[in-house]
Design a protein around this motif. Structure first.
Motif: not given
Length: 561
Positions: A381-391, A411-418
């Motif tokens: 969970a910590r790492e998923a949160g870090l990825a979300g902030v970074a994106l 899917a939310a992280l995938f959708g945050a790709l830019h």
């Protein structure tokens, strides 16, 4: 760099040349056959000594008008002491090239046997003309009812069956003859493929039809001779394994109308921006540091680390980013891992980051230009949160290893790709991110052009909206708008030593460092991948991942930086 042409593009180029009246189809065929023979003699000088003329086929000797066959060059008139060659000709223009090869070898004193897999009356006009010219010198044998063992004792077998135009699996009979040629190859006979080893898709590097048994595939051709430009299949998939050595000979064609090339392969130069001219070995602007400025002028990269005991991958990525020229590299670590990192790092800065809120505060510093997430990160969970902030930060971002696992299942992280992101999956990670594309790649290639790694990577980049670097010996890099490069560690660029733990982490660091320095995501991925291979080639056998960043200064000096 070298431009690649798909089989359809090559046909269009030949059609434009002949319909424009600049050259006849027969002249192109003469040049192609002469180029194959010259390549054979360059590869194995013992097959023919150069005569007093000094050798070489001049363009004027290649039948420009499509009339009578030209006299063979002087060096082809040497007596070869009864050497025997077998030429396997197919039912199309590739077979026509084979008839030219047979005629030139015959003119040099070789004993040549020609087998035609098809009907002479159904050959295309230019190939039929070459058939008739050979027929005046020797018989054309029908392989039906004969056995591949008849090739035994030949010093040379030439595969001129299908080349780049193949769109269906080879028949059982032809497959048996090809298997026989490869068996002879293991016994010392030299096997040469004209354009492509028959059965191999020129656009994908995949074998059409049912998978070829390992005992039939082993060895492939010793030499493949192609024309004007290589094909993607020479570098993708099974291509490098089955082609042996690759030589590309010029036959007098100009550029493709509109310059719409399928891809560029880094085969002597760094990846350039889309639309840049091919050739040269100078790096893109910005790789060399200026003599002035502060460290922040050369970029600040942040590598986000995982828990204690798993930090080696992040440290290697950080070292890669620093060596490639980022002015400052910080490793953002959980507090419990700080002591471990401090014991192993000096020039790399450390910053405690307990979780997503701490990373968000760190990223308030606008001088941070790029991040690297994934090497040794973890998937909790910590790492998923870090990825979300970074994106969400919008920063340029390399996502590798564990970060790809997180994105593939959320899917939310995938959708945050830019557009500022670079994904760097190997085959298994690609399958988790793009399961449908990976499934298509895993299906048998029933017809050509077959779905290729290049096709899959382009589709993935378009779907993700960012650059995708699909790793392997045939690394493919694609941008969402369609620009694509192949960075092949094959032939003279082979670097098998890269198959070592941690090499991908260093690649991620190289790309992150280039992003921090201001390279576009596509250029950073292309340049990082090219330098990655060059470091491995420079170091050589015995390479471990830690050697890659330390070899980079030598490689950069070799580029004149």
């Amino acid at each position: 760099m070298t431009e690649l042409l798909t089989s359809a593009q090559m046909r269009a180029l030949e059609r434009a040349a002949t319909e424009g009246g600049g050259v006849s189809g027969r002249a192109l065929m003469e040049r192609a056959g002469a180029g194959v023979v010259e390549a054979i003699l360059a590869e194995w000088p013992g097959f023919g000594a150069r005569g007093p003329s000094g050798g070489g086929v001049r363009s004027g000797e290649a039948g420009q008008g499509g009339g009578a066959a030209p006299a063979p060059p002087g060096y082809l008139r040497q007596d070869e002491g009864g050497r025997r060659a077998v030429v396997l000709c197919g039912p199309g223009n590739n077979g026509g090239d084979g008839f030219v090869v047979a005629r030139l070898l015959h003119g040099s004193g070789w004993a040549v046997e020609v087998f035609l897999f098809g009907e002479a009356g159904r050959l295309p006009p230019d190939a039929r003309a070459m058939h008739d010219l050979w027929r005046a010198l020797g018989p054309v044998r029908d392989p039906r009812g004969r056995r591949p063992e008849e090739m035994s004792g030949a010093a040379l077998v030439v595969d001129a069956l299908f080349g780049t135009g193949l769109a269906r699996p080879v028949s059982g009979e032809i497959r048996a003859w090809l298997a026989g040629a490869r068996a002879l190859d293991r016994a010392g006979t030299r096997v040469v493929a004209v354009d492509m080893p028959s059965g191999l898709c020129a656009d994908s590097g995949r074998v059409l039809g049912e998978p070829v048994p390992a005992e039939e595939e082993e060895g492939g051709a010793d030499l493949t001779v192609s024309f004007h430009r290589p094909r993607p299949g020479h570098f993708l998939g099974r291509g490098p394994l089955l082609c042996g050595r690759l030589r590309v000979v010029e036959i007098g064609l100009g550029p493709l109308p509109g310059g719409d090339y399928a891809a560029l392969v880094s085969a002597g130069g760094l990846g350039l921006a889309p639309g840049a001219a091919a050739g040269g070995s100078r790096p893109p602007g910005g790789l060399a540091k200026s003599g002035r400025g502060h460290k922040f002028d050369h970029g600040h990269a942040v590598v986000v680390s995982g828990p204690a005991g798993q930090g080696g991958a992040a440290r290697m990525a950080a070292r890669g980013a620093l060596r490639i020229g980022a002015g400052l590299v910080t490793l953002a670590s959980g507090p419990g891992a700080l002591a471990e990192h401090a014991a192993r790092l000096d020039a790399v800065m450390l910053r405690p980051v307990a979780g997503a809120p701490a990373l968000a505060r760190m990223l308030e510093d606008r001088r941070i230009g790029a991040l690297c997430l994934g090497p040794g990160l973890g998937t909790g969970a910590r790492e998923a949160g870090l990825a979300g902030v970074a994106l969400a930060s919008g920063r340029r971002l390399v996502l590798d290893a564990d970060a790809l696992t997180l994105i593939g299942r959320d899917a939310a992280l995938f959708g945050a790709l830019h557009g500022g992101c670079v994904l760097t999956p190997h085959g298994g990670e690609f399958a988790r991110l793009f399961p449908d594309l990976a499934a298509r790649l895993a299906e048998p290639a029933a017809t050509g052009p077959a779905f290729s790694k290049l096709d899959a990577c382009r589709a993935a980049a378009a779907r993700a909206g960012c650059v995708v670097l699909f790793k392997g010996a045939d690394t493919v890099i694609a941008a969402p708008e369609g620009a694509c490069r192949i960075n092949a560690a094959a032939y003279d660029r082979a670097a098998p030593w890269l198959a070592t733990a941690g090499s991908g982490d260093v690649l991620a660091g190289f790309i992150a460092g280039l992003l921090a320095r201001g390279f576009s995501p596509f250029d950073a991925a292309c340049t990082g991948a090219w330098l990655h291979v060059e470091c491995a080639r420079s170091f050589g056998p015995g390479l471990i991942a830690e050697d890659l960043p330390e070899t980079l200064p030598k490689v950069l000096r070799g580029l004149g930086l």
